[in-house]
Design a protein around this motif. Structure first.
Motif, PDB file in Angstrom:
ATOM      1  N   ILE A  77      -3.007  -7.765   9.957  1.00 48.45           N
ATOM      2  CA  ILE A  77      -3.131  -9.071  10.602  1.00 48.45           C
ATOM      3  C   ILE A  77      -3.833 -10.059   9.677  1.00 48.45           C
ATOM      4  N   VAL A  78      -4.770  -9.565   8.876  1.00 48.97           N
ATOM      5  CA  VAL A  78      -5.468 -10.411   7.918  1.00 48.97           C
ATOM      6  C   VAL A  78      -4.543 -10.785   6.751  1.00 48.97           C
ATOM      7  N   GLY A  79      -3.550  -9.941   6.453  1.00 50.35           N
ATOM      8  CA  GLY A  79      -2.577 -10.312   5.424  1.00 50.35           C
ATOM      9  C   GLY A  79      -2.196  -9.246   4.422  1.00 50.35           C
ATOM     10  N   LEU A  80      -2.803  -8.047   4.519  1.00 56.24           N
ATOM     11  CA  LEU A  80      -2.444  -6.990   3.572  1.00 56.24           C
ATOM     12  C   LEU A  80      -2.807  -5.636   4.189  1.00 56.24           C
ATOM     13  N   PRO A  81      -1.816  -4.877   4.653  1.00 58.81           N
ATOM     14  CA  PRO A  81      -2.106  -3.585   5.298  1.00 58.81           C
ATOM     15  C   PRO A  81      -2.587  -2.555   4.272  1.00 58.81           C
ATOM     16  N   LEU A  82      -3.889  -2.315   4.266  1.00 61.42           N
ATOM     17  CA  LEU A  82      -4.480  -1.483   3.216  1.00 61.42           C
ATOM     18  C   LEU A  82      -4.047  -0.023   3.273  1.00 61.42           C
ATOM     19  N   ALA A  83      -3.878   0.542   4.457  1.00 64.83           N
ATOM     20  CA  ALA A  83      -3.440   1.941   4.539  1.00 64.83           C
ATOM     21  C   ALA A  83      -2.054   2.088   3.904  1.00 64.83           C
ATOM     22  N   LYS A  84      -1.148   1.184   4.234  1.00 68.67           N
ATOM     23  CA  LYS A  84       0.201   1.218   3.652  1.00 68.67           C
ATOM     24  C   LYS A  84       0.140   0.999   2.147  1.00 68.67           C
ATOM     25  N   LEU A  85      -0.648  -0.003   1.725  1.00 67.07           N
ATOM     26  CA  LEU A  85      -0.759  -0.292   0.298  1.00 67.07           C
ATOM     27  C   LEU A  85      -1.286   0.911  -0.468  1.00 67.07           C
ATOM     28  N   SER A  86      -2.296   1.602   0.068  1.00 70.48           N
ATOM     29  CA  SER A  86      -2.864   2.750  -0.650  1.00 70.48           C
ATOM     30  C   SER A  86      -1.838   3.864  -0.824  1.00 70.48           C
ATOM     31  N   GLN A 102      -1.212 -18.357  23.180  1.00 64.90           N
ATOM     32  CA  GLN A 102      -2.297 -18.118  24.137  1.00 64.90           C
ATOM     33  C   GLN A 102      -1.786 -17.370  25.368  1.00 64.90           C
ATOM     34  N   GLY A 103      -2.562 -16.356  25.754  1.00 63.94           N
ATOM     35  CA  GLY A 103      -2.224 -15.568  26.936  1.00 63.94           C
ATOM     36  C   GLY A 103      -1.040 -14.640  26.752  1.00 63.94           C
ATOM     37  N   ASN A 104      -0.564 -14.479  25.531  1.00 61.55           N
ATOM     38  CA  ASN A 104       0.638 -13.682  25.262  1.00 61.55           C
ATOM     39  C   ASN A 104       0.401 -12.657  24.154  1.00 61.55           C
ATOM     40  N   VAL A 105       1.358 -11.745  24.050  1.00 60.58           N
ATOM     41  CA  VAL A 105       1.388 -10.779  22.958  1.00 60.58           C
ATOM     42  C   VAL A 105       2.343 -11.307  21.893  1.00 60.58           C
ATOM     43  N   HIS A 106       1.964 -11.119  20.630  1.00 60.12           N
ATOM     44  CA  HIS A 106       2.861 -11.456  19.521  1.00 60.12           C
ATOM     45  C   HIS A 106       2.741 -10.354  18.465  1.00 60.12           C
ATOM     46  N   GLU A 107       3.660 -10.376  17.532  1.00 60.98           N
ATOM     47  CA  GLU A 107       3.651  -9.397  16.451  1.00 60.98           C
ATOM     48  C   GLU A 107       3.263 -10.088  15.156  1.00 60.98           C
ATOM     49  N   VAL A 108       2.584  -9.339  14.296  1.00 57.99           N
ATOM     50  CA  VAL A 108       2.282  -9.796  12.941  1.00 57.99           C
ATOM     51  C   VAL A 108       2.941  -8.803  11.997  1.00 57.99           C
ATOM     52  N   LEU A 109       3.778  -9.318  11.106  1.00 54.90           N
ATOM     53  CA  LEU A 109       4.461  -8.482  10.127  1.00 54.90           C
ATOM     54  C   LEU A 109       4.051  -8.913   8.725  1.00 54.90           C
ATOM     55  N   THR A 110       3.727  -7.932   7.904  1.00 55.47           N
ATOM     56  CA  THR A 110       3.428  -8.200   6.506  1.00 55.47           C
ATOM     57  C   THR A 110       4.333  -7.333   5.647  1.00 55.47           C
ATOM     58  N   GLY A 111       5.044  -7.986   4.750  1.00 54.28           N
ATOM     59  CA  GLY A 111       5.824  -7.278   3.747  1.00 54.28           C
ATOM     60  C   GLY A 111       4.939  -7.028   2.544  1.00 54.28           C
ATOM     61  N   VAL A 112       5.074  -5.850   1.952  1.00 54.87           N
ATOM     62  CA  VAL A 112       4.304  -5.486   0.765  1.00 54.87           C
ATOM     63  C   VAL A 112       5.277  -4.967  -0.282  1.00 54.87           C
ATOM     64  N   ALA A 113       5.130  -5.463  -1.513  1.00 54.61           N
ATOM     65  CA  ALA A 113       5.973  -5.001  -2.609  1.00 54.61           C
ATOM     66  C   ALA A 113       5.101  -4.678  -3.809  1.00 54.61           C
ATOM     67  N   LEU A 114       5.431  -3.573  -4.465  1.00 52.90           N
ATOM     68  CA  LEU A 114       4.790  -3.211  -5.728  1.00 52.90           C
ATOM     69  C   LEU A 114       5.866  -3.164  -6.801  1.00 52.90           C
ATOM     70  N   VAL A 115       5.559  -3.736  -7.947  1.00 50.91           N
ATOM     71  CA  VAL A 115       6.469  -3.687  -9.092  1.00 50.91           C
ATOM     72  C   VAL A 115       5.654  -3.308 -10.320  1.00 50.91           C
ATOM     73  N   ASP A 116       6.108  -2.289 -11.044  1.00 51.13           N
ATOM     74  CA  ASP A 116       5.511  -1.914 -12.315  1.00 51.13           C
ATOM     75  C   ASP A 116       6.186  -2.763 -13.382  1.00 51.13           C
TER      76      ASP A 116
END
Length: 187
Positions: free
Chosen positions: A167-176, A92-106
């Motif tokens: 922030i929701v849990g899956l960066p769609l631009a990166k994933l695409s 509360q009252g602060n800045v924080h970072e949200v990091l999501t790792g994404v991996a694709l495997v065929d």
């Protein structure tokens, strides 16, 4: 395939029109000490995707992992309601970072790609009473950092720098962009 039981990640994939199947990955989410936050989320996302891919003959598997970082400290999912209260008091009252790792495997070829996205979130000041009322809704109990920006927790967010879907849990631009490298185009 989505190597996650997260309903938020599934909703994001549906939002962009992908056909997929959820395969729950029951791996312990432990990493060696001393890793940077981006290394933690990338490693866990890769482990999830590889675990599921190893059980399949074909298909592209998406793995993801999200953490909140406040003053260098990783905040995962709260262990209980009181843990959620304590996390929210810090944020509360602060800045924080949200990091999501994404991996694709065929699964067929073994080709893999791993990356991460980072966003900054500014919370407005909160009082303990509203934190406790929010925790009592149950919403924060299965979310990294003890809040859901796509739910009631949105009222705490003053500003976002970076990807909202991260922030929701899956960066769609990166994933695409990653999917393009596997010959799959969202559009």
């Amino acid at each position: 395939m989505l190597a996650s039981s997260s309903p938020r990640r599934a909703a994001l994939l549906k939002q962009i029109g992908l056909n997929f199947r959820v395969i729950v990955c029951d791996l312990e989410e432990h990493t060696p000490p001393g890793l940077q936050p981006f290394e933690v989320v990338e490693r866990l996302a890769a482990r999830k995707a590889m675990f599921v891919a190893d059980s399949l003959a074909e298909g592209i598997v998406v793995g993801a992992d999200t953490v909140v970082v406040w003053r260098g400290q990783l905040l995962g999912k709260p262990s209980c309601a009181e843990d959620a209260v304590e996390m929210l008091k810090r944020l509360q009252g602060n800045v924080h970072e949200v990091l999501t790792g994404v991996a694709l495997v065929d699964a067929g070829s073994g080709k893999a790609e791993v990356g991460h996205e980072q966003s900054r979130v500014m919370f407005r000041p909160l009082d303990e009473e509203e934190i406790r009322r929010y925790v009592a809704t149950g919403e924060p109990l299965d979310k990294a950092g003890s809040y859901g920006a796509q739910g009631i927790g949105a009222v705490f967010v003053e500003r976002i720098e970076g990807s909202y879907t991260n922030i929701v849990g899956l960066p769609l631009a990166k994933l695409s962009l990653m999917l393009k490298n596997f010959g799959c185009s969202v559009l």
